[in-house]
Design a protein around this motif. Structure first.
Motif, PDB file in Angstrom:
ATOM      1  N   PHE A  27       0.791  -1.232   0.000  1.00 29.43           N
ATOM      2  CA  PHE A  27       0.000   0.000   0.000  1.00 29.43           C
ATOM      3  C   PHE A  27       0.825   1.285   0.000  1.00 29.43           C
ATOM      4  O   PHE A  27       0.250   2.373  -0.126  1.00 29.43           O
ATOM      5  N   VAL A  34      -2.371   9.080  -2.315  1.00 27.64           N
ATOM      6  CA  VAL A  34      -3.543   9.696  -1.684  1.00 27.64           C
ATOM      7  C   VAL A  34      -3.116  10.975  -0.949  1.00 27.64           C
ATOM      8  O   VAL A  34      -3.774  12.014  -1.064  1.00 27.64           O
ATOM      9  N   GLU A  52      -2.444  12.435  10.197  1.00 33.69           N
ATOM     10  CA  GLU A  52      -1.611  11.231  10.036  1.00 33.69           C
ATOM     11  C   GLU A  52      -0.869  10.910  11.334  1.00 33.69           C
ATOM     12  O   GLU A  52      -0.819   9.756  11.771  1.00 33.69           O
ATOM     13  N   ARG A 221       0.248  -5.799 -18.787  1.00 30.07           N
ATOM     14  CA  ARG A 221       1.365  -4.897 -18.526  1.00 30.07           C
ATOM     15  C   ARG A 221       2.380  -5.515 -17.565  1.00 30.07           C
ATOM     16  O   ARG A 221       3.569  -5.237 -17.611  1.00 30.07           O
TER      17      ARG A 221
ATOM     18  N   GLY B  28      -8.479   5.275  -3.403  1.00 25.81           N
ATOM     19  CA  GLY B  28      -8.234   5.631  -2.005  1.00 25.81           C
ATOM     20  C   GLY B  28      -8.691   7.027  -1.634  1.00 25.81           C
ATOM     21  O   GLY B  28      -9.423   7.217  -0.651  1.00 25.81           O
ATOM     22  N   TYR B  29      -8.287   8.018  -2.430  1.00 29.61           N
ATOM     23  CA  TYR B  29      -8.655   9.394  -2.094  1.00 29.61           C
ATOM     24  C   TYR B  29     -10.175   9.600  -2.198  1.00 29.61           C
ATOM     25  O   TYR B  29     -10.785  10.304  -1.380  1.00 29.61           O
ATOM     26  N   THR B  47      -4.536   8.366   6.111  1.00 26.75           N
ATOM     27  CA  THR B  47      -4.236   7.294   5.135  1.00 26.75           C
ATOM     28  C   THR B  47      -3.893   5.993   5.869  1.00 26.75           C
ATOM     29  O   THR B  47      -4.202   4.907   5.382  1.00 26.75           O
ATOM     30  N   TYR B  51      -5.928   2.673   4.971  1.00 21.89           N
ATOM     31  CA  TYR B  51      -5.338   1.489   4.344  1.00 21.89           C
ATOM     32  C   TYR B  51      -5.249   0.295   5.294  1.00 21.89           C
ATOM     33  O   TYR B  51      -5.233  -0.848   4.845  1.00 21.89           O
ATOM     34  N   ILE B  54      -8.618  -1.021   4.718  1.00 24.97           N
ATOM     35  CA  ILE B  54      -8.672  -1.626   3.375  1.00 24.97           C
ATOM     36  C   ILE B  54      -8.000  -3.001   3.383  1.00 24.97           C
ATOM     37  O   ILE B  54      -8.521  -3.958   2.816  1.00 24.97           O
ATOM     38  N   LYS B  55      -6.873  -3.096   4.069  1.00 22.50           N
ATOM     39  CA  LYS B  55      -6.172  -4.395   4.111  1.00 22.50           C
ATOM     40  C   LYS B  55      -7.050  -5.464   4.761  1.00 22.50           C
ATOM     41  O   LYS B  55      -7.164  -6.578   4.243  1.00 22.50           O
ATOM     42  N   LEU B  58      -9.872  -6.381   2.436  1.00 26.30           N
ATOM     43  CA  LEU B  58      -9.381  -7.209   1.309  1.00 26.30           C
ATOM     44  C   LEU B  58      -9.150  -8.642   1.783  1.00 26.30           C
ATOM     45  O   LEU B  58      -9.548  -9.603   1.114  1.00 26.30           O
ATOM     46  N   ARG B  65      -9.856  -5.412  -5.371  1.00 26.20           N
ATOM     47  CA  ARG B  65      -9.221  -4.376  -6.199  1.00 26.20           C
ATOM     48  C   ARG B  65      -9.785  -4.454  -7.614  1.00 26.20           C
ATOM     49  O   ARG B  65      -9.952  -5.545  -8.148  1.00 26.20           O
ATOM     50  N   ASP B  73      -4.572  11.243 -13.805  1.00 30.06           N
ATOM     51  CA  ASP B  73      -3.671  12.256 -14.364  1.00 30.06           C
ATOM     52  C   ASP B  73      -2.198  11.904 -14.161  1.00 30.06           C
ATOM     53  O   ASP B  73      -1.320  12.669 -14.505  1.00 30.06           O
ATOM     54  N   THR B  74      -1.935  10.732 -13.578  1.00 28.94           N
ATOM     55  CA  THR B  74      -0.537  10.310 -13.469  1.00 28.94           C
ATOM     56  C   THR B  74      -0.286   9.240 -14.525  1.00 28.94           C
ATOM     57  O   THR B  74      -1.214   8.738 -15.143  1.00 28.94           O
ATOM     58  N   ARG B  76       0.874   6.372 -13.854  1.00 31.82           N
ATOM     59  CA  ARG B  76       0.844   5.055 -13.217  1.00 31.82           C
ATOM     60  C   ARG B  76      -0.571   4.521 -13.190  1.00 31.82           C
ATOM     61  O   ARG B  76      -1.539   5.278 -13.160  1.00 31.82           O
ATOM     62  N   GLU B  77      -0.646   3.221 -13.148  1.00 31.88           N
ATOM     63  CA  GLU B  77      -1.943   2.561 -13.074  1.00 31.88           C
ATOM     64  C   GLU B  77      -2.485   2.777 -11.659  1.00 31.88           C
ATOM     65  O   GLU B  77      -1.770   2.564 -10.687  1.00 31.88           O
ATOM     66  N   LYS B  79      -5.336   1.897  -8.757  1.00 30.09           N
ATOM     67  CA  LYS B  79      -6.286   0.856  -8.405  1.00 30.09           C
ATOM     68  C   LYS B  79      -7.451   1.447  -7.627  1.00 30.09           C
ATOM     69  O   LYS B  79      -7.282   2.389  -6.857  1.00 30.09           O
ATOM     70  N   TYR B  81     -11.218   0.282  -5.447  1.00 28.41           N
ATOM     71  CA  TYR B  81     -11.752  -0.807  -4.630  1.00 28.41           C
ATOM     72  C   TYR B  81     -13.252  -0.885  -4.827  1.00 28.41           C
ATOM     73  O   TYR B  81     -13.922   0.142  -4.983  1.00 28.41           O
TER      74      TYR B  81
END
Lengths: 368, 114
Positions: A27, A34, A52, A221, B28-29, B47, B51, B54-55, B58, B65, B73-74, B76-77, B79, B81
């Motif tokens: 994570f 996030v 946090e 991928r 997540g956001y 966070t 998470y 989330i763990k 899951l 997922r 907008d990045t 990267r892939e 994910k 939930y």
């Protein structure tokens, strides 16, 4: 983005480092994403950061407990994962063992019409098996057990179709450049070496192109990402192609069954050692040993087999005794090219390392 | 179902996460913002808490997922939930439990009112 936000992001990354490694691996990157998204969306850095810090001790404690619980569950499930690993190994090895079955039947029962029919049926069955595993593998994101199937399919396509088509465009130029029609042993050796090298080059380019194309599709991928971490997987794809290349090596030969069986057994042995090896060095060594054994057995086999064939009229430029050496040389030249192209993916190690999950600094994402 | 009932009552963050995912998958956001909106700003997850939850979800098979349905907008892939059938059953069971609680409370308050 303000300096405060960048500082908050940097300190956040330090907080993340206290989570269990497994948790971070799963994570860490998402958590940083996030946090960065929240900062980009205008959330006050210190309010976000305080939230946090406030939850940090409890979250860390729970993460350690969950990870410990998860590890215990994994230990309990290790039997099922072992049996899954065994099934995957068997599927992979089937590709190297099954092609030998028709040859084994011929070797035991001789050249009978009924054996030929059974052999043809088995070959069709093998093609269906390869196609099914290939489709399943692609649908599952090309896991390691499906990689050799992808390799053999691409290599077969490249060697049967693509290479011939491209070679056909300029082989006459090559022949005239090297004085092929002088019909000397030297030019035939040179021409054969160049041709087989070109075929391997085409196969290599085809495999790399396929992996690049698969990297575009999210479902597949993962293969390209895995290859960036373990380049030997690309070598393994090429290695699998040798299963098919051996059919071409022994094309038109008779009485070749024991040699072909020994070649495929060597390849199966190399593949098995590859699947069991833990480091890149050991894995590539397993493949090199397997391919070396296979081609050298083929070369020695050809030296013995040439006098048993009935195609002396095919070559007018050399005596039968020299032709034996020529055939063996051709096979060893192919072995040389195979080794070269199987080692070529090691150049991937010269590229910048792919960051492990969770190590891309969050402040680097902020500017994205 | 017994397994789900043994997990009730749900912790508030877990309940809001499941509730936030009930209309459809979120990243997540998106979950953080949804939880904040559903609780009218009262529950703001860090966070770490998000998470951690989330763990667990899951691992229990209550969420899974999926590919993020929203544009990213990045490079990267990302994910997202989604609730599983089991997660939806857990959410419904918790809502039913809360409904019964409120029903009992309302009945008692109504009896006491002169």
């Amino acid at each position: 983005l303000s300096d405060r936000a960048r500082l908050a992001a940097r300190v956040y990354r330090v907080l993340l480092a206290f989570y269990p490694a497994e948790f971070r691996a799963e994570f860490g990157e998402e958590m940083q994403d996030v946090f960065a998204t929240a900062l980009r969306n205008g959330e006050r850095p210190w309010r976000l950061f305080w939230r946090e810090v406030r939850d940090w001790p409890g979250a860390i404690g729970r993460a350690y407990l969950e990870t410990k619980k998860g590890n215990r569950t994994m230990e309990n499930g290790s039997n099922s994962s072992t049996s899954r690993a065994r099934s995957e190994t068997l599927i992979t090895l089937a590709l190297f063992v099954l092609p030998a079955v028709p040859a084994i039947l011929k070797f035991i029962f001789g050249y009978q019409a009924v054996i030929n029919s059974i052999g043809s049926g088995l070959t069709i069955g093998l093609l269906v098996f390869v196609a099914v595993v290939l489709v399943l593998g692609v649908l599952k994101g090309v896991p390691r057990w499906s990689v050799p199937f992808l390799g053999v399919a691409v290599m077969a396509l490249a060697m049967l179709e693509l290479s011939w088509r491209i070679w056909g465009l300029f082989y006459q130029s090559v022949q005239s450049a090297i004085g092929y029609y002088t019909d000397t042993l030297q030019v035939h050796v040179l021409y054969s070496t160049l041709m087989v090298g070109f075929f391997w080059l085409t196969a290599f380019v085809a495999v790399v192109t396929l992996v690049t194309l698969l990297a575009i599709w999210p479902r597949t991928r993962r293969l390209a990402q895995t290859i960036r971490r373990d380049w030997t997987l690309l070598s393994f794809m090429l290695y699998s192609g040798v299963v098919f290349a051996l059919l071409l090596v022994f094309e038109e030969y008779r009485y070749d069954e024991p040699w072909k069986i020994a070649c495929w057994a060597s390849l199966a042995l190399g593949a098995w050692a590859y699947l069991r090896s833990g480091s890149s060095g050991k894995r590539i060594l397993a493949l090199l040993v397997g391919v070396t054994l296979a081609y050298w057995i083929a070369a020695i086999g050809k030296w013995y087999l040439v006098p048993l064939q009935s195609w002396e009229t095919w070559f007018r430029w050399v005596d039968p005794e020299t032709y034996r050496w020529f055939e063996s040389w051709r096979t060893l030249a192919e072995w040389g090219w195979a080794i070269l192209f199987m080692l070529a993916p090691s150049l991937l190690t010269l590229l910048p390392r792919v960051p492990e999950t969770g190590v891309v600094p969050v402040e680097n994402r902020l500017g994205a | 179902m017994d397994d789900i009932l043994s997990r009730l009552p749900l912790r508030e963050p877990t309940f809001f996460i499941l509730l936030g995912l009930s209309p459809g998958p979120k990243h997540g956001y998106g979950i953080l913002k949804e939880v904040e909106a559903l609780s009218e700003g009262r529950v703001r997850l860090s966070t770490g808490t998000l998470y951690g939850a989330i763990k667990r979800l899951l691992d229990d098979g209550w969420i899974r997922r999926v590919d993020d349905p929203l544009p990213n907008d990045t490079d990267r892939e990302r994910k997202a939930y989604a609730l599983t059938e089991q997660g939806r059953r857990a959410l419904n069971a918790e809502v039913e439990r809360l409904r019964e609680l409120v029903g009992v409370a309302q009945a008692r308050i109504a009896e006491e009112t002169p």
